[in-house]
Design an enzyme around this catalytic site. Structure first.
Site, PDB file in Angstrom:
ATOM      1  N   HIS A 206       0.672  -1.422  -0.116  1.00  0.00           N
ATOM      2  CA  HIS A 206      -0.130  -0.244   0.281  1.00  0.00           C
ATOM      3  C   HIS A 206       1.100   1.084  -0.355  1.00  0.00           C
ATOM      4  O   HIS A 206       0.627   2.067  -0.259  1.00  0.00           O
ATOM      5  CB  HIS A 206      -0.783   0.029   1.113  1.00  0.00           C
ATOM      6  CG  HIS A 206      -0.338   0.140   2.785  1.00  0.00           C
ATOM      7  ND1 HIS A 206      -0.192  -0.736   3.608  1.00  0.00           N
ATOM      8  CD2 HIS A 206       0.061   1.497   3.190  1.00  0.00           C
ATOM      9  CE1 HIS A 206       0.155  -0.100   4.179  1.00  0.00           C
ATOM     10  NE2 HIS A 206       0.386   0.826   4.256  1.00  0.00           N
ATOM     11  N   ASP A 235      -0.177  -7.909   1.396  1.00  0.00           N
ATOM     12  CA  ASP A 235       0.490  -5.812   1.191  1.00  0.00           C
ATOM     13  C   ASP A 235       1.485  -6.278   0.946  1.00  0.00           C
ATOM     14  O   ASP A 235       2.456  -6.050   2.003  1.00  0.00           O
ATOM     15  CB  ASP A 235      -0.737  -5.923   2.511  1.00  0.00           C
ATOM     16  CG  ASP A 235      -0.042  -4.425   2.840  1.00  0.00           C
ATOM     17  OD1 ASP A 235       0.290  -3.455   1.857  1.00  0.00           O
ATOM     18  OD2 ASP A 235      -0.395  -3.489   4.050  1.00  0.00           O
ATOM     19  N   GLY A 315       3.881   5.735   8.821  1.00  0.00           N
ATOM     20  CA  GLY A 315       5.508   5.530   8.371  1.00  0.00           C
ATOM     21  C   GLY A 315       6.784   4.956   8.706  1.00  0.00           C
ATOM     22  O   GLY A 315       7.491   4.271   8.312  1.00  0.00           O
ATOM     23  N   SER A 317       4.645   1.855   8.163  1.00  0.00           N
ATOM     24  CA  SER A 317       4.136   1.261   7.058  1.00  0.00           C
ATOM     25  C   SER A 317       5.612   0.161   6.389  1.00  0.00           C
ATOM     26  O   SER A 317       6.543   1.064   5.822  1.00  0.00           O
ATOM     27  CB  SER A 317       3.616   1.443   5.959  1.00  0.00           C
ATOM     28  OG  SER A 317       2.412   1.776   6.138  1.00  0.00           O
ATOM     29  N   SER A 332       1.883  -4.002   7.937  1.00  0.00           N
ATOM     30  CA  SER A 332       0.714  -3.640   7.023  1.00  0.00           C
ATOM     31  C   SER A 332      -0.268  -2.270   8.055  1.00  0.00           C
ATOM     32  O   SER A 332      -0.301  -1.123   6.939  1.00  0.00           O
ATOM     33  CB  SER A 332      -0.225  -4.833   6.641  1.00  0.00           C
ATOM     34  OG  SER A 332      -1.336  -4.701   6.064  1.00  0.00           O
TER      35      SER A 332
END
Length: 361
Positions: A206, A235, A315, A317, A332
């Site tokens: 993402h 993801d 951030g 992620s 995720s």
């Protein structure tokens, strides 16, 4: 004779925060399960060895194995089984057996019912091997008619499901270890890998689209280009380094040191884990669920995630989840923050490695 292994199902489940955080060394038994008497002492196992034993027993027992979790205090693998014949196999292999009420088919049926009747943004569900139930969680956005519908569906599942409420809101941590930047914002680098002999790294799907350029600082020189991105459904994403030369397989611990990563491991419920990310740095927790599906809203449903008690924030992620020197997952999304606590979901890194034919670099 071995059973044919049943492939892991990926069922749509809506994102919420499961608040059941399994304490290390949990030994309490749920009302619908019982320990089977062990004729021999349970073999003490490391978390890595427990994961390997769980995989081996899954191959051997097939649908007679209904879930596993790691008891960190006792150093043992707890295995839920359908009957005492299966329990004998667990005992002989060195695990601790529990005969439980809900079968694998019943739990899978409960998840199908939730998918069909309660696909509501802001909810999640996953099988909890400790309670032998499907735990359904609704975040703070699930109210009114949506809450009433969800409650009715869960109540109709009886002893097979349990409904919980979260004060947070489930969302992808858009915006690891070291920070990586593109025009859309900041994420975190997951793990360095090698694909076809060339250096790449993994991050969250993402975070960006195929073709997006990434740098180590805002507006800085190219670090790499995203060559594949998978979200929703999964993801994870793959970025090819712009410059040649293999990159070290290590995680930034933000204390001047690093953790070397030598390979990947499947997550096990009860496994102690750490997460590194460019916003909140390093935090610890446990794996609390497997094969979770989260509905982040707007049609963004992700399946097969690792559920944990580790906190994270935007951030973080794409950043790495690891246990010792083993890569476990990629950040995720989730709810809460690292001040008040929260729950975070991770893409299993083994799935990403398998999809790309890559290895830890």
């Amino acid at each position: 004779m071995k059973h044919r292994r049943i492939p892991k199902r990926k069922l749509a489940i809506t994102g919420g925060s499961v608040l059941a955080v399994m304490a290390a060394g949990l030994t309490l038994q749920s009302a619908n399960a019982s320990d089977v008497t062990q004729r021999y002492p349970v073999k003490p196992l490391s978390v890595t060895a427990a994961g390997k034993l769980a995989s081996s027993l899954s191959d051997e027992l097939g649908p007679d194995l209904i879930g596993t979790y790691y008891d960190a205090a006792a150093g043992s693998l707890v295995v839920n089984v359908a009957d005492e014949a299966a329990a004998d196999s667990v005992r002989d292999a060195g695990g601790r057996a529990r005969v439980v009420q809900n079968t694998l088919a019943e739990l899978a049926g409960a998840r199908r019912t939730l998918t069909d009747k309660a696909a509501i943004p802001g909810t999640s569900w996953a099988v909890d091997p400790v309670t032998n139930k499907v735990v359904v969680t609704a975040d703070r956005t699930v109210t009114g008619a949506s809450w009433n519908r969800l409650s009715e569906v869960v109540e109709g599942l009886g002893h097979k499901a349990e409904l919980r409420k979260s004060a947070g809101e489930f969302k992808p941590f858009a915006a690891g270890g070291d920070a990586i930047h593109n025009d859309g914002g900041r994420c975190s680098l997951g793990f360095n890998v090698v694909k076809d002999g060339a250096p790449h790294f993994l991050t969250a799907g993402h975070c960006g689209a195929v073709g997006s350029r990434w740098s180590a600082s805002p507006g800085g020189p190219d670090l790499g280009r995203m060559v594949d991105s998978r979200f929703p459904g999964d993801d994870f994403a793959l970025v090819a380094y712009t410059a040649g030369g293999l990159q070290p397989s290590e995680v930034n611990l933000y204390d001047g040191g690093t953790q070397r990563i030598t390979g990947a491991a499947e997550a096990t419920v009860g496994m102690p884990v750490r997460r590194s990310g460019s916003t909140t740095r390093v935090h610890d927790g446990q794996v609390t669920g497997l094969d979770a599906t989260v509905n982040y809203g707007n049609g963004d449903i992700v399946n097969g995630l690792v559920e944990t008690s580790v906190c994270a924030e935007p951030g973080d992620s794409g950043g790495p989840l690891f246990s010792g020197d083993r890569a476990v997952g990629l950040t995720s999304g989730g709810s809460g923050d690292c001040a008040s606590g929260g729950q975070t979901f991770f893409q299993p890194v083994t799935e990403a490695l398998g999809a790309y034919g890559a290895t830890i670099g």
